[in-house]
Structure formats: structure tokens, C-alpha cells
Design a protein around this motif. Structure first.
Motif, PDB file in Angstrom:
ATOM      1  N   SER B 157       0.775  -1.062  -0.033  1.00  0.00           N
ATOM      2  CA  SER B 157       0.005  -0.013   0.072  1.00  0.00           C
ATOM      3  C   SER B 157       0.849   1.289   0.143  1.00  0.00           C
ATOM      4  O   SER B 157       0.690   2.322  -0.674  1.00  0.00           O
ATOM      5  N   TYR B 158       1.889   1.402   0.849  1.00  0.00           N
ATOM      6  CA  TYR B 158       2.829   2.385   0.887  1.00  0.00           C
ATOM      7  C   TYR B 158       3.459   2.601  -0.443  1.00  0.00           C
ATOM      8  O   TYR B 158       3.352   3.734  -0.844  1.00  0.00           O
ATOM      9  N   MET B 161       0.932   4.084  -2.790  1.00  0.00           N
ATOM     10  CA  MET B 161       0.572   5.400  -2.359  1.00  0.00           C
ATOM     11  C   MET B 161       1.691   6.476  -2.665  1.00  0.00           C
ATOM     12  O   MET B 161       1.507   7.726  -2.855  1.00  0.00           O
TER      13      MET B 161
END
Lengths: 637, 345
Positions: B157-158, B161
Motif C-alpha cells: 500500500s505504501y 501511494m
């Protein structure tokens, strides 16, 4: 005796009334059709003095320009009044929901007709009763959906009138001679539907049942004509005819209706509606199966899901070919339109479409493989499923390979150009035709395996038959793949023609192998019964996936068909001058389609719930599936 | 049967060793070359061989009493597809397509391992064992997953994003829809009906079949047909026009499009994307001759609105060439590549 005769008389009168309702719109329309090429000389002469002559943009015939030219709209409250929201999106939503329900209520009566007919001709009394009950349950669901369709149709018209008055005014002025026919057809459809539904119990047996069945035929004729009329509007918007360059109506309403794309659209939509209807009913059955508490209910809904899936897939198989014909006609009508669709701006949407088509066939195959699990004796086929998976997967990967690849500039550079030497070959039509035909042929093979799952042929020529079938399928695969490769070495116009032998190969598998298999399985030894209800839950999720993919694909194809007009309301005749005359991004379109799909499924669940409130439970034989009295799930099985 | 399976197993082992060698860099990636022109069929044939190999390996292991668990069969199969696409096929496949192929392969693996109840039970057994955690090892694994999975998901996810400085993905429209007609040197050409005036038979009439019969043979080497050499001093008519087209091509176009018309000219790699590769079946072979006429005449600057992101530096050749020269050069391109222009009859 007198009572029976009275019933017969009443039924015949009802049938005559239906035919009358069917003919009524035509009778009403006769005077309005008189304007134009076939009008009396006096009217013509008077017209020639009053009106200018115009040349049909498509048919190239001359006629009196009796209509007003297409309005040249300007962005403002007069031509494009709006709420504080994108008008196009509102219209999109209203249109899509109306189309979903419209398709459903047009497809379900065709289903009812087929199922009721199967009930009438089946010799097994218990099965006949089940078929009849199933058809009745379907039409009941359709009745609730029917009123929703009408409501959504009203909302759609209000949306048009409120947000696109200039465009709608023009379109209705062109179609004025048939606008009321359309409305009257609705009256005829409603009348027929109600007589058909409420007369079910009264016309249950013997001759009356045949009268009832005939009513379903009339109901479907009306429904189909209704759809043809609606199709003529979108056909006109895409490929106008019957008007001159300024958009003036030239008096021949048949030219306006019978545009270049009308017939392919009609065929594609009939097949699409049927496949969609099958998917929705199958999903309904799957939901009920998953929610069932008793074996009896599970058996019933398992069977229902199978019938709906089989009918839906029967129409899904020819659907890609109808789509191919439609695209061919689009190219023939306007090359730019064809390239915009399949090679240009909208090409990626076609990749998404190919993905959805693949999902449909994959789900169908998966369901059939799972269905083998409810037959004792089908184990011998299950061990070979992995090879079918591989063949399907290869066909699918080729089918979904994009011609226009999404990539970063760095990837573009690493690849050394826009075209990839491997993927580039898969991304063109020759390979894709091969891919889809391999997928369909494999689906046919899965069906053949399913049909013979729990049986062993006892005919004297069974060994020869098995070898013949094996060789036939092997040759079919070789022919399809060879033609796909050969397509690279011949001119494009010949290559386009190669799709004919490819399709013929696939269809010959369908039309020769099914009857041959049925002949081989006549009087076959049953290794075990079909144990309805003993199917894995995964199969039911496959049915739900099938229905969702249908719904999503319908939304997608509707969007593609509509957006190919780019900045035209009516292609090359009436320009869209609203602020929304641009093509949405793929991401926005996908989100919008997903929203429409979600809304449809939530609302149709409500319809199902309403329908279930008064549903009668189908009487299921206590030992359904025992040898000798086994329920035969589909024709030919 | 055993002999066939042994052969399959042998093929499978050899294939896996080769692929592993290529992945770790011990074996040069061109040991078994993918031959241009035959690559697509070669890739499918290789995959078929691998499947035959896996079947053989599986059979032989079962025969030796070392059954490979269904769970690991499924996982290995998927991993193989991903690695094959990443390390075997070149030039590298863009991530978007690998993601599509990877997803389809995952679905296919799922369909295979869950096709019948027995297989499905076998496949999910190791997962259920970890979830049930009845043994010490499984309990340990369950705790490990409890910690590792959130970290992995958080990491992905990091990574998704976090702002990056990479160039954004572009969805380029390779063949934008052409206009209905185009005006070149004051004359209007309707694209759907116009014909190349130099595609003629010895009688001087437009004849596509005649010209098709005299193009270069497709395939490796691209050989000229006997008695159809445009550089023959006696060549007349169609062949003479091809030669003239060729002269124009080598004076003007080959710097970018390459002397073999494959888009790899002297200046090609100064551009991104590099110029169109006419030998690819996805370019001129897909199009009408008039489409090429329009594109050559109007160049990159004449791309229509939908030709996003208008990434073409091709000059509008109508400013440098006559109409006749453009028609001749277009005809040369078809002759040299061995492709036929698309027609509608």
C-alpha cells in the motif's frame, strides 16, 4: 362439456384479441405512412410545390424534405438546460437502467415460451409439471420487473425532455410516424402479458395449453417488434438514413428505421438479451440455492440454475459471431467509426470487453466441470479438465492481448517501439478470432462431456463414435489455429473472410457433435443418477459471476456503442454542443458502468424478493434423479 | 505410457533448468532463441512443452511414491508462468500486460485445483492446517502470517501511494480514426474509395492482385520473387514505380524507419516511441493504403484529436514530396514488407 367448450371459446377469443392488439398499431399507422414515396399523386404534387427536394445521406434517393433541419444547438439553457450535475451522466444512468430491465422483461417471456414448450412436449408428467411451474415462476418475476421497466422508461423520457429538449424534439420529429406505434405496442405487450399470466391456471391442460403457448409466441413477437423499433432510434443516431445532409426528414419512414446498422443491432440485441436473461435467472437460482435450508430446495434451485445457464449459454455461443457481423457493418458504413472502435480511441474498451467475454466462457466451463461432480461416473472426465483449462487459458490470453499497450515511456523504450514482436501478433484480429473460436470449441467439448458424464454408450458403434468425435474435435482445433496463423500471410480482405471457415468449424462442432453424442447416448447405461442439489457451492458463485459479467458487459458495450458517435448526437447530422461532448476516460467509464451494475443488482434483488412473497413451491419428486426416472435437464441431454 | 511420461519429465526438467539458468543469469537468455516472425507460435509451443513436461514430472514423482502436493503444484505452476513471462520473453513485456496474464493464470490455476471436490480438498488442506494450527509448526506459521501479512500489505500500500517521479503511464492511440477525406496539394481524397494510381498491371489498370503477386516473400530473409526485381533495368509499370518509391524512401524515410523498414533507423532511438515498424503485422498490414497516404502527408502534426498523446515527430511530407511521390513510397513500403494493403471488397 359445455364448460370446457366455453373455456375453449374464451381462449380462442383471447388469442384473437391478442392478434388484434398486435395488428392495431399497424392499422393505426397506415395513414401516417402514406406520406412519402408511396403517397397518392395528389399529395405528392402538393408537396412538391411546398417543399424542397433533398438527397438521402445513406440511400442516396431523392425525396421531399418535409421535416425541419436538425437544430444547430448552442450551449445554454435553451438547448441544454441542466441541474448542477453532468446531464450526460444522468441520462446514461436512466438509459442503462431502462435497458437492463427492458432486456430482462423481453428475455424472460422467451424463456417462458421455451420452458413451457419443453413442459408440453415432455412425456414425463412430473417433469412437465416442474417445467410448467418454472415458466410460471419466471413470468411472475418478469411481471414485477415489467412495471419497473415502464417506470424507468418514463424517467428516461423525462430526462431527455428536461436535459436534452432540442435533441429529443428533433428525434421525435423524425420518428413521429412510428412514435405512437411504439406506445401502442406497449399497450399490446401489456395486454398480452396480463392475459398470458392470469390465464395460466385456466388454460393448463390439453388444447387450451396449446392456446396458452401460442399466446407466449404472440407476446414475444410483440416484444421483439418493440425492441426493433427502439433499436431503430439508436441505429439512426449511429448511421442516419432517410434524411438529407441537413437532417431533414425525406418522408420515407422505412429508410429512417432501416439504417445500415439496424439489422445487425437487432440480431445482436436479441441474442444478448437472451444470454443476459439467462444469466440473471441463473444468478437468482444460485442465490436461492445458497440460501436454501433443505435438500429439496437445493435440488430445485440447482436444476433451475442449470436450465437458465444452459439457455443463456445457448444464446451466448452465437453472440460473438453476431457482434462480429455488427462490427463488419460498422466498418463498411464508416471506416473511421470502425477504427475508433477497434483500433483507436475506444480500443481499450474492447480489450475489457474481450476480458468479460472470456470470463463468461470460463465461468460456464467451470460450472459444467463442477456439475460433473453431481453425477456418479463422471470421474473419468474430471482428470482431463486440467488440459481443457490450459487450452482455454491459451485462447483467453491471446483473445485479451491488447493491440494498444498501456505502458510507461520507459517500458516503451525498453520494448523498442510501440509493437511487441510477440504480443503484437496476438493483438490483431487474426489471432483473436482463433482465440475466441478455441474458447467456444472448448466450451462445446465441456458440454459434450457433461451430457455424457454419468452414461456409457451401449450402441454397437460406440468405439468408432468416440474416436470420430475425438478426431473431429482435434481437427477443429488444428483448423482454427492453422487459419489464425495463415491469416498473417494473406491480404486483409481475404483474412476477414477466414473468419467464416473458423466460425463454421466451431459451429460444426456444435451442430454435428451434439446430435452425434445424443445418438450415442440413446439408451445408454447410467452409471449413477444426477444428484440434483449435490453440486459444490463454487458452481453457484460461478453462476453469479456469469450474471455479473453479463450485466457489466452490457453496460460496457452500450457505452462503447454510444460513445463511438464522439461529438455527434446524430452522426454527421446533429452535433452535440453541450459541454459534455467529449469521451470519458476509461477509468470514469468503468466506475460508471460498475455503479449501474450495482444499482441494477440491488434493485433486481428487491424485485426477486417481491416475487418470492407469493411464490408457490415447485413440487419436486421425492427421488429426483433415480435411474429410469431421472430428470432430463435440457433438450438433448 | 511410462516411456511417454518419462520423455515428458525429461523435457520438463530440461526446460525448468534452462529457465532457472536464464533467471539467475548462468545461461545466456538467447540460448534457445526466439526467432523473429515465429516468436508468437514459438512461445505457445514452448508453453505446451512445459505443460507436457510438468505432467511427466508429476507422473514420475507419483510413480516413485513422492507425490508433489496439489497445493505446491498450483503455486509452482503460477510462479512458473510469471517467471516465464518476465525472463523468457523479450523484448520485455510491459507490466500492464504481465499483470493481465498473471491474473488470468491465477484464475486458471484456481479452476484447475478446484475443478473437482477431491482436488479442491487436497489443495486447501495445507491452508486449513495452518488455520486450524493443530501442530506446533502450524501454530508458528499462523503467528508468522499474522505478523508478515499485514506488513506485506502495508508495504504494498505504501509503495502504491508514495509519490514517485516516474513518467506517467500513457495509453497511446496507435491508429487514430482517419478523417473521411483529406486534402493534399489542393486535391481532396476520399479515404474509403481512393486508390493508389501506381498500383497497376501491365495494361496500366488498377490491379491489386497483380501487385500482390509481385511483392517480396514474407518470412525470414524476405526474398524477392523471381522476375519481380524492381531494380532490374528493364522493370516497367508497377515494379518501376516500386523502385521510384524505394529511391524516395531511402532519400527521406530510412533515417528513422530503417533500411529494413523495421523502425530501427539511424536516428530511431533519439525518439520515444521509436518510429513505426512496418514489418510488424500490427501496422501497415492492418490499414488501408489511403490511411498511410493520409498519415504520410499530414505527419505527426496532423494527428486528429483522438491521436493522444500525439507522440509523433514525423514531418508532414506533403510539404516535401509531391502526391505522386507519396503514393509511390507507400507502395514501396507494402512491396518491401510483403504485406497487402487492407481492402473492403
Amino acid at each position: 362439456m359445455g364448460r370446457v367448450a366455453g373455456k375453449k371459446l374464451l381462449s380462442i377469443m383471447a388469442l384473437v384479441a391478442m392478434v388484434g392488439l398486435l395488428l392495431l398499431p399497424i392499422a393505426v399507422s397506415l395513414p401516417s405512412l402514406a406520406i412519402g414515396a408511396d403517397a397518392p399523386d395528389a399529395v405528392k404534387q402538393e408537396g412538391e410545390q411546398k417543399y424542397e427536394k433533398g438527397r438521402d445521406v445513406y440511400y442516396k434517393t431523392e425525396g421531399l424534405a418535409i421535416g425541419a433541419p436538425a437544430p444547430k444547438t448552442v450551449d445554454g439553457p435553451k438547448d441544454y438546460p441542466r441541474y448542477n450535475f453532468e446531464s450526460r451522466v444522468l441520462l446514461w444512468f436512466a438509459n442503462q437502467q431502462h435497458l437492463y430491465y427492458g432486456s430482462f422483461v423481453l428475455a424472460v417471456p422467451i424463456f417462458c415460451m421455451v420452458i413451457e414448450f419443453m413442459g408440453v412436449v415432455t412425456k414425463d408428467k412430473a417433469m412437465a409439471k416442474r417445467y410448467d411451474q418454472l415458466a410460471y415462476d419466471f413470468i411472475k418475476i418478469s411481471l414485477t420487473a415489467y412495471s419497473l421497466t415502464a417506470i424507468l422508461g418514463g424517467i428516461l423520457i423525462f430526462t431527455f425532455l428536461t436535459l436534452y429538449p432540442a435533441f429529443f424534439g428533433y428525434l421525435s420529429s423524425i420518428f413521429r410516424p412510428v412514435m405512437h406505434i411504439y406506445a401502442l405496442m406497449f399497450v399490446a405487450e401489456s395486454g398480452t402479458l396480463y392475459i398470458y399470466y392470469y390465464g395460466w391456471d385456466k388454460m393448463r391442460d390439453g388444447f387450451l395449453k396449446w392456446i396458452h403457448l401460442s399466446m407466449s409466441v404472440i407476446l414475444n413477437v410483440i416484444g421483439t417488434l418493440l425492441m426493433f423499433l427502439a433499436n431503430s432510434w439508436i441505429g439512426f443516431m449511429m448511421s442516419p438514413a432517410g434524411v438529407d445532409e441537413q437532417g431533414r426528414f425525406l418522408g420515407n419512414i422505412w429508410h429512417v428505421i432501416h439504417t445500415a446498422l439496424w439489422n445487425p443491432l437487432n440480431v445482436h440485441r436479441i441474442l444478448g438479451n437472451m444470454a443476459f436473461g439467462g444469466g440473471v435467472v441463473a444468478a437468482y437460482a444460485a442465490y436461492k440455492f445458497l440460501a436454501s435450508k433443505t435438500d429439496e430446495d437445493r435440488a430445485h434451485y440447482d436444476w433451475m440454475g442449470y436450465i437458465a445457464m444452459a439457455l443463456g449459454v445457448a444464446f451466448l455461443i452465437p453472440l460473438p459471431f453476431a457482434g462480429y457481423w455488427l462490427m463488419r457493418e460498422v466498418y463498411a458504413y464508416r471506416q473511421q467509426m470502425g477504427i475508433t472502435l477497434m483500433g483507436g480511441l475506444l480500443a481499450w474498451l474492447f480489450i475489457i470487453q474481450a476480458t468479460m467475454i472470456g470470463i463468461l466462457f470460463l465461468s460456464t466451463n467451470y460450472y459444467l466441470w463442477q456439475a460433473l461432480g453431481r453425477m456418479r461416473g463422471a470421474e473419468k472426465y474430471q482428470r482431463y479438465i486440467k488440459y481443457l483449462v490450459f487450452i482455454l487459458c491459451c485462447g483467453y490470453l491471446v483473445f485479451i492481448t491488447p493491440h494498444t499497450i498501456v505502458m510507461t515511456p520507459a517500458e516503451l523504450k525498453a520494448m523498442g517501439g510501440q509493437q511487441h514482436p510477440v504480443l503484437g501478433n496476438y493483438g490483431v484480429m487474426s489471432a483473436k478470432n482463433g482465440g475466441i473460436n478455441v474458447i467456444i470449441t472448448t466450451t462445446i467439448l465441456s458440454f459434450v462431456w457433461y451430457m455424457r458424464g454419468n452414461k456409457v454408450s451401449t450402441v454397437s458403434w460406440s468405439k468408432f463414435g468416440n474416436i470420430f468425435m475425438g478426431v473431429f474435435f482435434a481437427c477443429a482445433y488444428v483448423n482454427i489455429i492453422w487459419l489464425a496463423i495463415y491469416g498473417y500471410y494473406i491480404p486483409a480482405n481475404v483474412r476477414v473472410g477466414l473468419s467464416v471457415p473458423q466460425v463454421a468449424t466451431t459451429l460444426s462442432c456444435l451442430f454435428f457433435m451434439f446430435p452425434l453424442n445424443s445418438a450415442m447416448m440413446k439408451g445408454a447405461k447410467q452409471m449413477g443418477a444426477i444428484e440434483w442439489g449435490k453440486i459444490s457451492v463454487r458452481s453457484q458463485y460461478a453462476l453469479i459471476m456469469l450474471a455479473t459479467a453479463f450485466t457489466w458487459m452490457m453496460g460496457l458495450m452500450g457505452y462503447i456503442r454510444s460513445s463511438v458517435r464522439l461529438f455527434w448526437h446524430v452522426n454527421e447530422i446533429m452535433r452535440d454542443n453541450s459541454p459534455w461532448a467529449y469521451t470519458h476516460t476509461v477509468g470514469f467509464a468503468a466506475n460508471m458502468i460498475s455503479f449501474n451494475v450495482l444499482f441494477f443488482w440491488v434493485s433486481i434483488l428487491f424485485v426477486f424478493w417481491l416475487g418470492s412473497l407469493g411464490m408457490k413451491k415447485a413440487p419436486v419428486p421425492a427421488k429426483a434423479g433415480v435411474p429410469g426416472g431421472a430428470p432430463q435437464p435440457a433438450a438433448g441431454h | 505410457m511410462k516411456a511417454i511420461m518419462s520423455l515428458g519429465a525429461l523435457i520438463g526438467v530440461a526446460g525448468l533448468l534452462l529457465l532457472s539458468g536464464m533467471i539467475v543469469g548462468i545461461v545466456p537468455s538467447d540460448t534457445v532463441r526466439l526467432i523473429e516472425g515465429y516468436m508468437p507460435v514459438q512461445v505457445i509451443a514452448e508453453l505446451i512443452l512445459f505443460v507436457a513436461g510438468f505432467t511427466g514430472i508429476s507422473y514420475m514423482m507419483s510413480a516413485m511414491g513422492m507425490t508433489f502436493p496439489r497445493f505446491w503444484q498450483g503455486i509452482s505452476c503460477w510462479a512458473f508462468v510469471l517467471l516465464y513471462l518476465k525472463f523468457r520473453v523479450y523484448p520485455p513485456i510491459p507490466f500492464s500486460v504481465r499483470a493481465m496474464y498473471g491474473t488470468v493464470s491465477l484464475v486458471a490455476v484456481f479452476m484447475w485445483v478446484s475443478a473437482n471436490e477431491e482436488d479442491w480438498q487436497k489443495f486447501k488442506q495445507p491452508i486449513m492446517n495452518v488455520l486450524d494450527a493443530k501442530t506446533g509448526g502450524n501454530r508458528l506459521l499462523r503467528y508468522a502470517y499474522l505478523i508478515i501479512l499485514p506488513i506485506l500489505i502495508g508495504g504494498f500500500s505504501y509503495n502504491a501511494m508514495v509519490p514517485k517521479s516516474e513518467e506517467p503511464i500513457e495509453l497511446r492511440t496507435v491508429h487514430p480514426a482517419p478523417p473521411a477525406s483529406t486534402k493534399v496539394h489542393g486535391k481532396t481524397y476520399t479515404l474509403q474509395t481512393s486508390q493508389n494510381p501506381y498500383r497497376v498491371n501491365p495494361e496500366g489498370k488498377y490491379d491489386q492482385e497483380y501487385s500482390n503477386a509481385n511483392i517480396v516473400e514474407q518470412g525470414m530473409g524476405r526474398l524477392m520473387k523471381p522476375n519481380a526485381n524492381p531494380w532490374d533495368k528493364d522493370a516497367q509499370g508497377y515494379l518501376k514505380y516500386v523502385r521510384e518509391g524505394g529511391e524516395i524512401f531511402y532519400q527521406n524515410c530510412h533515417f528513422c524507419h530503417g533500411d529494413n523498414l523495421n523502425g530501427r533507423g539511424l536516428h530511431a532511438f533519439a525518439f520515444n516511441p521509436i518510429p513505426a515498424n512496418f514489418t510488424d503485422p500490427g501496422t501497415i498490414a492492418q490499414l488501408q493504403e489511403t490511411f498511410i497516404f493520409w498519415r504520410v502527408s499530414k505527419g505527426g502534426i496532423g494527428l486528429p484529436n483522438e491521436g493522444f498523446p500525439w507522440a509523433s515527430v514525423m514531418p508532414p511530407w506533403e510539404q516535401h514530396l509531391t502526391v505522386d511521390e507519396i503514393w509511390k513510397v507507400v507502395m514501396f513500403e507494402y512491396w518491401h514488407t510483403g504485406y497487402y494493403p487492407r481492402t473492403w471488397d
